[in-house]
Design an enzyme around this catalytic site. Structure first.
Site, PDB file in Angstrom:
ATOM      1  N   HIS A 258      -0.841  -0.999  -3.974  1.00  0.00           N
ATOM      2  CA  HIS A 258       0.310  -0.106  -4.153  1.00  0.00           C
ATOM      3  C   HIS A 258       1.508  -0.850  -4.768  1.00  0.00           C
ATOM      4  O   HIS A 258       1.693  -2.043  -4.584  1.00  0.00           O
ATOM      5  CB  HIS A 258       0.699   0.556  -2.832  1.00  0.00           C
ATOM      6  CG  HIS A 258       1.078  -0.386  -1.731  1.00  0.00           C
ATOM      7  ND1 HIS A 258       1.175   0.012  -0.427  1.00  0.00           N
ATOM      8  CD2 HIS A 258       1.398  -1.703  -1.728  1.00  0.00           C
ATOM      9  CE1 HIS A 258       1.543  -1.004   0.330  1.00  0.00           C
ATOM     10  NE2 HIS A 258       1.680  -2.052  -0.441  1.00  0.00           N
ATOM     11  N   ASN A 259       2.276  -0.104  -5.537  1.00  0.00           N
ATOM     12  CA  ASN A 259       3.514  -0.592  -6.173  1.00  0.00           C
ATOM     13  C   ASN A 259       3.276  -1.603  -7.285  1.00  0.00           C
ATOM     14  O   ASN A 259       4.237  -2.219  -7.767  1.00  0.00           O
ATOM     15  CB  ASN A 259       4.471  -1.226  -5.147  1.00  0.00           C
ATOM     16  CG  ASN A 259       4.808  -0.301  -4.001  1.00  0.00           C
ATOM     17  OD1 ASN A 259       4.771   0.914  -4.139  1.00  0.00           O
ATOM     18  ND2 ASN A 259       5.125  -0.878  -2.852  1.00  0.00           N
TER      19      ASN A 259
END
Length: 355
Positions: A258-259
């Site tokens: 994620h991110n």
């Protein structure tokens, strides 16, 4: 029963026509009318095949080849057997690929596995979804509420596309792929078995009530001309979006946390693991099985050797490798130094076995 083939039979072209398609020169113009019916490796080619050669490792195969013609650089031109027509090119493999793209254009992007030219009766499509004309949906695919899909896109069998996902034009969603929380551009190829937009691995660990799950409320943004290999997973963001930049090519079985932000025109080989909140610049190349720790920055143009473990930022245009990764020149010097110590200890085993 004849052996099946899975691509269309290519057209028969002459060597003169092949030269005209590329930046190659036919060394003996009198052979311009010689026909080629397909492409093959040096060791498997026959008189109707074109092969290529650009690596001395395969010199024995070149000497023994039965190919009718060979794409080769000026450096190796004299090594080609007399019975083989020579197409001379500064970059033989690049020109060979140009010909392959012409002869086997149907293999460049996935098509409907079932020959569909519309929506299969067994596909399940929510009435609020909007599919432009020319979208192909194979059997048993499921398309959720408010999904938008552009013209020319193919959705494979048993693919599942969650609510509000946007997919651009001329894309391919492979069979058994699951997509949610994602905005996808044009000409994106997603091979079978991918998972895009699922939860990232976000927890507050070892609290009094156990591991506390952090809501993952971001998205996955995939820009134009991206290719994603089979079995790859791309987690949606938590506080910021996960972004895959334009023109980036991702191999099979890659994990993107994620991110993560990946720049434009990057190359990611198989089985890479990218931890959360990484920032990867443009034109970065990562070898197979590279692992990169979270919250790092990999600069534009950096390259990381296969099977390396990265725990530090890498500057722009850095060439790193090893475990843990460091500049390759330093890594090689350390390897040579260790090998020298081992050789010295074998040559002078005094004290071996003493306490």
């Amino acid at each position: 029963m004849a052996q099946p083939t899975f691509t269309k039979q290519p057209p028969c072209l002459t060597l003169a026509e092949l030269a005209a398609l590329t930046n190659a020169a036919l060394v003996d113009p009198s052979r311009g009318g010689q026909q080629v019916r397909g492409l093959a490796s040096l060791e498997e080619a026959g008189p109707m095949h074109l092969a290529f050669f650009d690596n001395l490792k395969y010199a024995d195969q070149l000497a023994a080849t039965k190919a009718g013609a060979c794409m080769v650089s000026p450096r190796f031109e004299a090594s080609v057997p007399a019975h083989v027509a020579v197409l001379r090119a500064a970059q033989p493999f690049r020109e060979f690929v140009k010909i392959a793209r012409e002869l086997y254009s149907d293999a460049l992007r996935p098509q409907s596995w079932f020959g569909n030219d519309g929506i299969a009766p067994s596909a399940v499509i929510d009435p609020t979804a909007h599919l432009e004309d020319g979208v192909i949906v194979d059997p048993l695919a499921v398309i959720g509420p408010n999904v938008e899909i552009g013209a020319g896109t193919v959705v494979g069998s048993a693919a599942v596309i969650g609510a509000n996902v946007r997919i651009g034009r001329d894309c391919n969603v492979g069979a058994h792929t699951a997509i949610q929380s994602a905005l996808i551009g044009n000409n994106v190829l997603i091979h079978p078995g991918c998972s895009i937009g699922q939860d990232g691995y976000g927890f507050v660990f070892f609290g009094p009530d156990g591991h506390l799950k952090v809501p993952q409320t971001g998205r996955v943004l995939i820009q134009n001309d991206v290719e994603i290999g089979a079995g790859t997973t791309i987690d949606r963001g938590s506080l910021r979006d996960t972004v895959i930049g334009e023109g980036t090519k991702i191999d099979n079985q890659v994990q993107i946390g994620h991110n993560v932000t990946i720049g434009r025109r990057c190359l990611l080989a198989a089985q890479i693991g990218l931890a959360g909140s990484l920032t990867i610049g443009d034109n970065v190349a990562l070898g197979a099985k590279v692992g990169i720790n979270n919250h790092l920055k990999i600069g534009d143009g950096a390259q990381v050797t296969a099977m390396s473990a990265v725990k530090d930022d890498i500057p722009a245009n850095g060439r790193w490798g090893g475990h843990f990764a460091k500049p390759t020149r330093q890594w090689f010097r350390e390897i040579v130094a260790v090998e020298r110590l081992v050789r010295d200890s074998v040559a002078d085993p005094k004290g071996e076995g003493r306490e």
